[in-house]
Design an enzyme around this catalytic site. Structure first.
Site, PDB file in Angstrom:
ATOM      1  N   GLY A  27       0.640  -1.122   0.197  1.00  0.00           N
ATOM      2  CA  GLY A  27       0.149   0.099   0.033  1.00  0.00           C
ATOM      3  C   GLY A  27       0.893   1.183  -0.041  1.00  0.00           C
ATOM      4  N   HIS A  28       0.064   2.344  -0.076  1.00  0.00           N
ATOM      5  CA  HIS A  28       0.550   3.686  -0.048  1.00  0.00           C
ATOM      6  C   HIS A  28       1.628   3.821   1.221  1.00  0.00           C
ATOM      7  CE1 HIS A  28      -3.123   5.884   0.835  1.00  0.00           C
ATOM      8  NE2 HIS A  28      -2.798   5.040   1.489  1.00  0.00           N
ATOM      9  N   ASN A  29       2.694   4.457   0.969  1.00  0.00           N
ATOM     10  CA  ASN A  29       3.825   5.068   1.925  1.00  0.00           C
ATOM     11  C   ASN A  29       4.220   3.846   2.913  1.00  0.00           C
ATOM     12  OD1 ASN A  29       1.485   7.226   1.568  1.00  0.00           O
ATOM     13  ND2 ASN A  29       3.464   7.928   1.551  1.00  0.00           N
TER      14      ASN A  29
END
Lengths: 337, 337, 337
Positions: A236-238
């Site tokens: 997922g993002h980050n």
């Protein structure tokens, strides 16, 4: 084709057996023939070692009594096998240059030593470094970079703002840099949060087929050096993944989670968002990690496999567990002297 | 458009009802109209059978009293429905030949009766057999073969050393023959094990969208005839799957595991590496199989769904289960006469 | 670049602080600098709010005492942040027209305001609406439609009979409209059930990378408006998903299941076929839903994460749970007065 003597020299191994024996390939202990090299690393296969017809075996000094063929003695048979096996890999030769069907944006820069295959498209401001292979059908968007000796096998998608370090390998169907899943609820439904970050992938990483790594929302999604991802993994993002961490197929890591270095994540494990796993964490197959892990070690969740009838009988009791504890407590109180 | 009489003749069914009724399509019991054919196979839908407006229904002899329309009587309504439904499928006609945009390596051989779509690339020494459909955007690497009547719908990736049997269907996004996940640890990090094997897929197999099947490390990864894989399945290197086995979406099978014939693997189930499942094994949805299965039958793992409050209360007790058993044991000892 | 004053006007926010401050970008509280805008929505980050160097913060009226910089006061800081962040997104400009490499079937219709990228193929009778972006490498089959302002980022597969509503976004590697997994057993193996339905996707839906949505068997698979699917989700044939429902990565929904409106499905959750989830259902990460849910609320399954030694000790007891209940019952009987 190479003699045992040359193998021993080239890889600095101790040879016991006929130095002139010609090795024509590599194989498992079970299937190797008398001109093939095998290896013995897992004690489970000792029976196969004893019966192997392999011409030679990579083996630790202590295991040689069980081996009837020639031996190449080493501290790490599996790692040396990996190195030697490359001699026998049939790889299509690199051909520098851009296939005439490829579509390259005028602002992109492709090193003349790179190979760009058929039907590749490369977007604005993207940079492809020396000796990089961009296989057929790769789709690279804007503001990406692929450093020296990277290999995008085929049909790899770098969507936008993706940086790949040196010697990174990406397998077909992987999608790196698509929008993260960011939504804000409001009265009329969902508002999409624009995903403004990118993805930074360190040197020597490998990304499996159909794996997805989202770009960051504001900051970047990061894989440090030598991270190894199997197929169908979702990052997922980050998310931040530390160096040398390896994940088996179908792992999912939710947004903003930080995974340490040298972690081993078992197949299909899930890791929720906004937590941290310390260096050296090992997670069992299909486990769900719902909180941060501060101590290195092995972790697991789930229940054992049972035949369906037994499973039904026991699983229904899981719903009554808390009640059970209360009943036990009550009995204990009764039987107190 | 076909009359009931002709349907009965062509598929060797017993007709009760108007032989001249024209059937123009197929539909569910709920939605069928009086020129459509439906089927009744699942007793759960008996209510819908009674109220169906279908012009005719494929049905077992014993169920006909519940059916008001015409009937085509058969032992296996669902299988006969499958066969008849093909009459009403709108399929784009095959057009033999190679689309001018396709890029075919000079050493590849494509049968003149095959259809090769736009933006296909086919690599060295690959062979495409008679009446094969290679849909748009398929990427086929070196040393592959697709036997007669295979259908690669679109955007299928055969990476290298992949053999597909006759009539194999592969859906978009599938990646077959990418490197297996083989790593040897050494002092400085991971060494990638070269993946030298291939993938062999038998006749009549079907491979779902975005499913991945890795090539073998030394030997091959094998699917026997008539194996059916749904979407997003991961098959690791050197797995062997027996004939007629079917797997639902998101199953994962880790490396070197051997799955028998006629197994049914539920959606999202995970099967660890280096084990064997005997013929006729059924695995429940999302179960994790961690050891070999020697007896055919149904197996499951996991806990039942609960509302979140009840789940939290009971799940925390799972951590105290062993302690609970000890407390019970101690109570039992106390209360012994 | 925009002043706080203009931001406040444009988004109807109350400003506290220097109206002339120029905002050049957006960032997290931790990383924002004095010309950047951030937001405060999650109380967990109150410490970061207090120490933030952000030039301005979107914030609720009640939280302003903890904020030292300028403030844009709003009831919904996260939603307003989403809206404002778009001002700072760098998007490649749309360029109407069809890339010369694209292959469009003569019976397809593409609106002149649409952008069709390199290597796109579009099949018979498909319709592309106004201001639609069909990014590079998208493969669109027969009888599809993409309504106004749809965005297929790149390498999206619409296989056949897929209708996308207005403003739908589809990320790379998604496969929509592949055959559902329908098989009828007969004596000699499996018969494939032809999949004759399509997929209908409402306005404002978003479909993640490598997600797969199968076409219906007879009727259609349906997503109502504003459904949001993350990456690697599998939606089986004839599933119906209600408006505003969101699913996190790797969820799987088996065939013919009906999911209500405004549901939240956690990452990796599995939902079996032929059941219904009512409006407003929330499912925890990796839960398995095996029966219909009639009451809105939160549901979960599974066991907590433990260190491996503790897990093994407790998990083995799960197999004896039913036995345990019987032993407890027996003790209770014994100790009855």
């Amino acid at each position: 084709m190479i003699t045992l003597e040359k193998l021993a020299q080239q890889f600095q191994l101790t040879l016991r057996g006929d130095p002139g024996l010609v090795i024509t390939g590599v194989a498992t202990l079970r299937h190797a023939t008398n001109n093939q090299l095998s290896f013995f690393a897992n004690p489970k296969y000792r029976g196969e070692l004893r019966e192997s017809r392999a011409g030679a075996v990579l083996i630790k000094a202590g295991d040689t009594p069980d081996c009837i063929g020639a031996q190449l003695i080493t501290e790490n048979p599996y790692a040396d096998f990996a190195r030697i096996a490359y001699l026998f890999e049939r790889v299509e030769p690199m051909i520098a240059g851009i296939h005439p069907s490829a579509v390259i944006h005028p602002s992109a820069r492709v090193d003349p030593t790179a190979q760009v295959g058929p039907f590749v498209s490369i977007g604005p401001r993207t940079v492809v470094g020396p000796s990089v292979l961009i296989g057929p059908h790769c789709v690279i968007g804007e503001d990406c970079s692929v450093e020296a000796n990277g290999r995008l096998i085929a049909n790899v998608n770098l969507v936008k703002r993706v940086q790949l370090g040196r010697r990174v390998i990406v397998h077909p169907g992987a999608v790196i840099g698509a929008d993260g899943f960011g939504l804000a609820p409001n009265a009329s439904g969902w508002i999409k949060i624009p995903q403004l970050g990118g993805v930074i992938i360190g040197d020597d990483c490998e990304i499996g087929a159909n794996t997805t790594i989202d770009c960051g929302a504001l900051d970047n999604t990061v894989l440090e050096n030598d991270v190894r991802l199997d197929n169908q993994i979702q990052i997922g993002h980050n998310v931040h993944v530390g160096a040398h961490t390896a994940m088996a197929g179908q792992v999912a890591v939710a947004g903003s989670t930080r995974i340490g270095a040298r972690c081993l994540i078992g197949g299909g494990a899930g890791i929720v968002g906004h937590i941290e796993l310390c260096d050296g964490t090992t997670i069992g197959a299909r486990a769900l990690v719902t909180h941060s892990i501060l101590q290195p070690g092995e972790y697991a969740s789930g229940t054992p496999l049972m035949d369906n009838r037994a499973w039904r009988k026991n699983a229904v009791r899981f719903k009554q567990l808390d009640d059970l504890f209360r009943r036990l407590q009550s009995l204990e109180n009764k039987t107190k002297p």
